[in-house]
Design a protein around this motif. Structure first.
Motif, PDB file in Angstrom:
ATOM      1  N   ARG A  25      10.717   4.067   4.287  1.00  0.00           N
ATOM      2  CA  ARG A  25      10.935   2.775   4.945  1.00  0.00           C
ATOM      3  C   ARG A  25       9.893   1.765   4.460  1.00  0.00           C
ATOM      4  O   ARG A  25      10.211   0.614   4.164  1.00  0.00           O
ATOM      5  CB  ARG A  25      10.841   2.943   6.465  1.00  0.00           C
ATOM      6  N   ARG A  26       8.642   2.189   4.366  1.00  0.00           N
ATOM      7  CA  ARG A  26       7.578   1.278   3.939  1.00  0.00           C
ATOM      8  C   ARG A  26       7.614   1.028   2.432  1.00  0.00           C
ATOM      9  O   ARG A  26       6.926   0.123   1.942  1.00  0.00           O
ATOM     10  CB  ARG A  26       6.220   1.842   4.352  1.00  0.00           C
ATOM     11  N   ALA A  27       8.406   1.839   1.725  1.00  0.00           N
ATOM     12  CA  ALA A  27       8.603   1.607   0.295  1.00  0.00           C
ATOM     13  C   ALA A  27       9.838   0.748   0.029  1.00  0.00           C
ATOM     14  O   ALA A  27      10.214   0.534  -1.116  1.00  0.00           O
ATOM     15  CB  ALA A  27       8.726   2.934  -0.443  1.00  0.00           C
ATOM     16  N   GLY A  28      10.491   0.275   1.118  1.00  0.00           N
ATOM     17  CA  GLY A  28      11.591  -0.670   0.948  1.00  0.00           C
ATOM     18  C   GLY A  28      12.959  -0.155   1.319  1.00  0.00           C
ATOM     19  O   GLY A  28      13.941  -0.890   1.183  1.00  0.00           O
ATOM     20  N   ALA A  29      13.069   1.085   1.813  1.00  0.00           N
ATOM     21  CA  ALA A  29      14.381   1.613   2.168  1.00  0.00           C
ATOM     22  C   ALA A  29      14.817   1.073   3.524  1.00  0.00           C
ATOM     23  O   ALA A  29      14.028   1.049   4.473  1.00  0.00           O
ATOM     24  CB  ALA A  29      14.342   3.138   2.206  1.00  0.00           C
ATOM     25  N   PHE A  30      16.075   0.619   3.611  1.00  0.00           N
ATOM     26  CA  PHE A  30      16.664   0.343   4.919  1.00  0.00           C
ATOM     27  C   PHE A  30      17.843   1.294   5.100  1.00  0.00           C
ATOM     28  O   PHE A  30      18.595   1.563   4.177  1.00  0.00           O
ATOM     29  CB  PHE A  30      17.057  -1.130   5.089  1.00  0.00           C
ATOM     30  N   PHE A  31      17.970   1.820   6.322  1.00  0.00           N
ATOM     31  CA  PHE A  31      18.806   2.991   6.555  1.00  0.00           C
ATOM     32  C   PHE A  31      20.131   2.611   7.214  1.00  0.00           C
ATOM     33  O   PHE A  31      20.160   1.884   8.206  1.00  0.00           O
ATOM     34  CB  PHE A  31      18.049   3.999   7.416  1.00  0.00           C
ATOM     35  N   ILE A  32      21.210   3.144   6.649  1.00  0.00           N
ATOM     36  CA  ILE A  32      22.559   2.814   7.110  1.00  0.00           C
ATOM     37  C   ILE A  32      23.235   4.087   7.617  1.00  0.00           C
ATOM     38  O   ILE A  32      23.214   5.126   6.948  1.00  0.00           O
ATOM     39  CB  ILE A  32      23.390   2.203   5.965  1.00  0.00           C
ATOM     40  N   ARG A  33      23.822   3.980   8.800  1.00  0.00           N
ATOM     41  CA  ARG A  33      24.562   5.112   9.351  1.00  0.00           C
ATOM     42  C   ARG A  33      25.812   5.386   8.532  1.00  0.00           C
ATOM     43  O   ARG A  33      26.382   4.472   7.925  1.00  0.00           O
ATOM     44  CB  ARG A  33      24.976   4.827  10.794  1.00  0.00           C
ATOM     45  N   ARG A  34      26.238   6.622   8.563  1.00  0.00           N
ATOM     46  CA  ARG A  34      27.502   6.981   7.923  1.00  0.00           C
ATOM     47  C   ARG A  34      28.615   6.964   8.969  1.00  0.00           C
ATOM     48  O   ARG A  34      28.370   7.212  10.137  1.00  0.00           O
ATOM     49  CB  ARG A  34      27.396   8.358   7.274  1.00  0.00           C
TER      50      ARG A  34
ATOM     51  N   ARG B 128       0.830  -1.216   0.000  1.00  0.00           N
ATOM     52  CA  ARG B 128       0.000   0.000   0.000  1.00  0.00           C
ATOM     53  C   ARG B 128       0.862   1.262   0.000  1.00  0.00           C
ATOM     54  O   ARG B 128       0.476   2.282  -0.577  1.00  0.00           O
ATOM     55  CB  ARG B 128      -0.962  -0.010   1.178  1.00  0.00           C
ATOM     56  N   SER B 129       2.025   1.202   0.627  1.00  0.00           N
ATOM     57  CA  SER B 129       2.929   2.355   0.599  1.00  0.00           C
ATOM     58  C   SER B 129       3.562   2.520  -0.777  1.00  0.00           C
ATOM     59  O   SER B 129       3.783   3.647  -1.238  1.00  0.00           O
ATOM     60  CB  SER B 129       4.023   2.186   1.666  1.00  0.00           C
ATOM     61  N   ILE B 130       3.843   1.396  -1.432  1.00  0.00           N
ATOM     62  CA  ILE B 130       4.348   1.455  -2.804  1.00  0.00           C
ATOM     63  C   ILE B 130       3.308   2.096  -3.719  1.00  0.00           C
ATOM     64  O   ILE B 130       3.636   2.909  -4.600  1.00  0.00           O
ATOM     65  CB  ILE B 130       4.697   0.040  -3.307  1.00  0.00           C
ATOM     66  N   ARG B 131       2.055   1.758  -3.493  1.00  0.00           N
ATOM     67  CA  ARG B 131       0.979   2.355  -4.311  1.00  0.00           C
ATOM     68  C   ARG B 131       0.911   3.864  -4.084  1.00  0.00           C
ATOM     69  O   ARG B 131       0.773   4.639  -5.036  1.00  0.00           O
ATOM     70  CB  ARG B 131      -0.364   1.705  -3.962  1.00  0.00           C
ATOM     71  N   LEU B 132       0.996   4.283  -2.830  1.00  0.00           N
ATOM     72  CA  LEU B 132       0.956   5.718  -2.528  1.00  0.00           C
ATOM     73  C   LEU B 132       2.144   6.428  -3.159  1.00  0.00           C
ATOM     74  O   LEU B 132       1.986   7.493  -3.789  1.00  0.00           O
ATOM     75  CB  LEU B 132       0.957   5.930  -1.010  1.00  0.00           C
ATOM     76  N   LEU B 133       3.336   5.843  -2.999  1.00  0.00           N
ATOM     77  CA  LEU B 133       4.524   6.458  -3.587  1.00  0.00           C
ATOM     78  C   LEU B 133       4.414   6.478  -5.107  1.00  0.00           C
ATOM     79  O   LEU B 133       4.811   7.454  -5.760  1.00  0.00           O
ATOM     80  CB  LEU B 133       5.780   5.690  -3.153  1.00  0.00           C
ATOM     81  N   GLY B 134       3.864   5.407  -5.682  1.00  0.00           N
ATOM     82  CA  GLY B 134       3.667   5.367  -7.133  1.00  0.00           C
ATOM     83  C   GLY B 134       2.751   6.475  -7.603  1.00  0.00           C
ATOM     84  O   GLY B 134       2.989   7.104  -8.647  1.00  0.00           O
ATOM     85  N   PHE B 135       1.678   6.728  -6.853  1.00  0.00           N
ATOM     86  CA  PHE B 135       0.739   7.802  -7.195  1.00  0.00           C
ATOM     87  C   PHE B 135       1.444   9.155  -7.178  1.00  0.00           C
ATOM     88  O   PHE B 135       1.298   9.967  -8.100  1.00  0.00           O
ATOM     89  CB  PHE B 135      -0.428   7.788  -6.203  1.00  0.00           C
ATOM     90  N   ILE B 136       2.227   9.395  -6.116  1.00  0.00           N
ATOM     91  CA  ILE B 136       2.944  10.674  -5.987  1.00  0.00           C
ATOM     92  C   ILE B 136       3.978  10.822  -7.098  1.00  0.00           C
ATOM     93  O   ILE B 136       4.063  11.871  -7.753  1.00  0.00           O
ATOM     94  CB  ILE B 136       3.612  10.772  -4.604  1.00  0.00           C
ATOM     95  N   MET B 137       4.774   9.765  -7.308  1.00  0.00           N
ATOM     96  CA  MET B 137       5.831   9.829  -8.311  1.00  0.00           C
ATOM     97  C   MET B 137       5.267   9.984  -9.718  1.00  0.00           C
ATOM     98  O   MET B 137       5.863  10.636 -10.571  1.00  0.00           O
ATOM     99  CB  MET B 137       6.714   8.586  -8.226  1.00  0.00           C
ATOM    100  N   ASN B 138       4.120   9.394  -9.961  1.00  0.00           N
ATOM    101  CA  ASN B 138       3.492   9.530 -11.272  1.00  0.00           C
ATOM    102  C   ASN B 138       3.235  11.002 -11.585  1.00  0.00           C
ATOM    103  O   ASN B 138       3.482  11.471 -12.701  1.00  0.00           O
ATOM    104  CB  ASN B 138       2.183   8.739 -11.295  1.00  0.00           C
TER     105      ASN B 138
END
Length: 693
Positions: free
Chosen positions: A204-213, A119-129
């Motif tokens: 995060r809900r679109a698949g990002a995992f976060f790495i410290r620098r 569902r987050s991918i769908r929301l991001l897809g709508f925005i990115m479109n």
């Protein structure tokens, strides 16, 4: 060259990839490949954004994957024998209870882990479109690449490896994958993105995992991260996407690859936990990048803006601009198993239980490094250049301005040269050459302007009179922005240009002498341009082959000469490298004349910048690119690698010690120049590079 590669590289782990890199392309081949791209926004503009986002998503996952929830994936990481072993070690070293270290590991994983949800991918897809249709005229994708990727995803765990030129990079790949029913990847992202309110959680809900620098020597963090990545690859949870260059390139030029994540994604194969892993190099090209105004400022020392939701909303006016076209080229998938044939790297892993940590041996490290560099070279090979990239090359060699007719003529000459050199070029066929130039300059109105038939770079305006330093900085900013659009094309010329410079600096025209000088340049500039380790001979052969193909040089086994008709090309190629050569020279001069024998890392860039500013004002330095902090740091790294400078840790800070004699030898070698009118004039052998380096 093909015969050479067959005989000399038969057992090399990247022989097949090198063959691909050197396979000659002619203009017809380039046109054919360009026609295989299609505009994915064309269909999107005809449909409904809501219908697009809510449509049935039917991705075909990796056949060997076990359906796993995000919570189950995290639990597998925390319960792994490998992480348990590391937790026990850290507990013993820190004298803390095991439960405390486990709690720390859990906190690290909670901070890091993605939470991929459709569902987050769908929301991001709508925005990115909506965003992509607003800012880009077209997004071109190669159809064959999508087909190959769709097949690869079903067969083995897939690692997506795009170049990194804009914050748009990871958004556009997820957008493409969702649009064409391909498994949406999990993406390695920097920790600052996580701090963006609302958007951080959306990513995060679109698949990002976060790495410290700056992880440094944090053993526990490294263990959690590596086990998390390996678990995703091992289970086939989703394709993994990461930028092998590590950071977004502020110069829009390829960066030397970082090897940490590369080692992590390959380890499940080394340990025999998966049958194969597929690597997919991806090349993303922009007519114009959204971060255009930030590029030069960052290179001139202006701090990078912090990623915040407020900053994003303030920058929304950027979305009202026209950014032309984007090209996304999915390269040919590479089988790690095929690249590993006839090598014995996995023997090391077979002798130790899979759940125990193991330090890669030298052969494994060389394989990982060579493969990472090869991926970057393949990314470069598939980059699609625009007419503006070529125009920027010409403009930077004419900073005082150039007549529009001459600019057009030189750009067209350059178009023919890059096609001979095998580049992919998106030159509109439905427009006349003058219309292409006019359209290109209109798109980049913030970089150039035309006045009375003459083209100039646009300098930033400010209130009232400006000091000499402010004037230099304004012109430098304009030059660096223009250079950022030249840089995507630099890889096309790098090897021929280095051969051209080597022919200039060599004592005579003997091939072996020119090769020695070429090797020196490769070693010196290996932080500036990407070279596959151990492939210097092939790089030299590639440069020579392209020059011969263009009729610039003639070559025998013993000697090389510039043809009468090739002198213009040789002068042009030398001019391509001149800003980099002059930048290195001025850093060497600073270390020899102004710097103390030892200095702290934090003081280096500010002090060099002040030194260069004085030289620019005095007219002793010509290239404004010398003010770029990236090239200054690369010059220092080159000297460090060549042992002309050494680094030690003092009070938790890096301290450098200069070997002035060694720096002067390098500096003197780069100052050697031959007259443009001759290529056979002998010079003193005392000007030879020091081969012992």
């Amino acid at each position: 060259i093909h015969t050479f590669l067959e005989t000399e590289c038969r057992n090399c782990y990247i022989a097949l990839v090198i063959w691909t890199l050197f396979k000659p392309l002619n203009a017809d081949t380039v046109r054919t490949e360009a026609e295989s791209f299609f505009d994915m926004l064309e269909e999107r503009r005809r449909g409904s954004d809501i219908s697009y986002a809510l449509r049935t998503f039917n991705a075909q996952p990796y056949r060997g994957a076990t359906p796993t929830s995000t919570c189950a994936l995290n639990r597998m990481v925390l319960e792994s024998q490998y992480l348990s072993y590391i937790i026990q070690e850290v507990a013993a070293e820190s004298e803390e209870p095991r439960e405390v270290i486990l709690e720390d590991a859990t906190g690290i994983l909670d901070e890091m882990a993605q939470n991929l949800q459709l569902r987050s991918i769908r929301l991001l897809g709508f925005i990115m479109n909506k965003v992509f249709q607003s800012v880009f005229r077209s997004i071109y994708v190669n159809e064959e690449g999508l087909t190959r990727l769709q097949q690869a995803i079903q067969e083995h765990p897939v690692i997506l490896m795009p170049n990194h030129r804009s914050y748009m990079d990871f958004l556009v790949l997820s957008y493409i994958m969702f649009t064409y029913d391909l498994s949406v990847p999990v993406i390695a992202a920097g920790i600052p993105l996580m701090g963006m309110k609302l958007f951080g959680e959306m990513f995060r809900r679109a698949g990002a995992f976060f790495i410290r620098r700056g992880i440094g020597s944090d053993k526990l963090y490294w263990a959690v991260l590596s086990e998390y990545v390996r678990t995703i690859v091992r289970t086939g949870y989703a394709p993994v996407e990461f930028f092998v260059e590590g950071l977004r390139s502020r110069t829009l030029k390829s960066l030397t690859p970082k090897l940490g994540m590369m080692q992590m994604v390959l380890e499940p194969f080394f340990k025999g936990e998966v049958f194969d892993i597929t690597l997919v190099p991806i090349s993303i090209s922009y007519d114009r990048v959204l971060e255009e105004s930030l590029l030069a400022r960052e290179l001139l020392g202006v701090p990078k803006p912090k990623e915040t939701t407020g900053g994003l909303l303030k920058a929304r006016t950027v979305l009202q601009e026209d950014y032309g076209c984007m090209h996304v080229c999915f390269g040919t998938p590479l089988s790690v198993r095929d690249l590993m044939k006839e090598r014995v790297i996995r023997v090391q892993y077979n002798l130790i239980p899979r759940d125990l940590p193991i330090k890669p041996n030298k052969e494994t490290q060389e394989f990982v490094s060579g493969l990472a560099h090869t991926i970057v070279r393949l990314q470069e090979r598939n980059v699609v250049l625009s007419p503006w990239n070529l125009t920027a090359v010409v403009l930077l060699q004419n900073l005082q301005g150039i007549d529009l007719d001459l600019l057009t003529h030189r750009t067209l000459w350059l178009r023919n040269l890059v096609l001979r050199f095998g580049a992919h070029l998106n030159w509109p066929k439905h427009l006349s050459d003058s219309e292409v130039m006019s359209s290109s300059m209109t798109l980049h109105h913030s970089v150039v302007h035309c006045e009375k038939g003459r083209v100039y770079l646009v300098e930033e305006l400010g209130p009232g009179p400006v000091s000499q330093e402010e004037g230099v900085l304004r012109l430098a900013a304009a030059v660096l922005v223009c250079a950022s659009y030249r840089n995507p094309a630099v890889h096309v010329f790098t090897r021929p240009a280095m051969v051209a410079v080597a022919m200039t600096t060599a004592v005579n025209n003997r091939t072996d002498d020119i090769i020695r000088h070429f090797n020196f340049l490769v070693e010196l500039f290996s932080n500036e341009f990407v070279f596959v380790p151990g492939q210097t001979v092939q790089d030299f052969e590639e440069g020579c082959s392209l020059l011969q193909l263009a009729g610039v040089i003639v070559r025998s086994d013993e000697e090389m000469h510039v043809t009468e008709g090739g002198r213009e090309t040789i002068v042009f190629l030398r001019a391509i490298l001149q800003p980099f050569i002059e930048s290195y020279q001025v850093v060497f001069r600073y270390l020899c004349e102004e710097s103390s024998q030892t200095f702290r890392e934090k003081n280096f860039v500010p002090n060099v910048r002040r030194f260069i500013m004085k030289l620019l004002i005095a007219g002793e330095v010509q290239s404004y690119e010398c003010l770029s902090s990236d090239v200054q740091k690369n010059a220092l790294s080159a000297l460090l690698r060549m042992t002309a400078v050494t680094k030690t840790k003092v009070e938790e800070q890096n301290e450098f010690t200069v070997n002035t004699a060694a720096v002067k030898r390098t500096w003197n070698f780069l100052r050697v120049k031959a007259p443009d009118t001759a290529d056979t004039q002998p010079r003193s052998t005392s000007e030879e590079p020091d081969d012992t380096r």
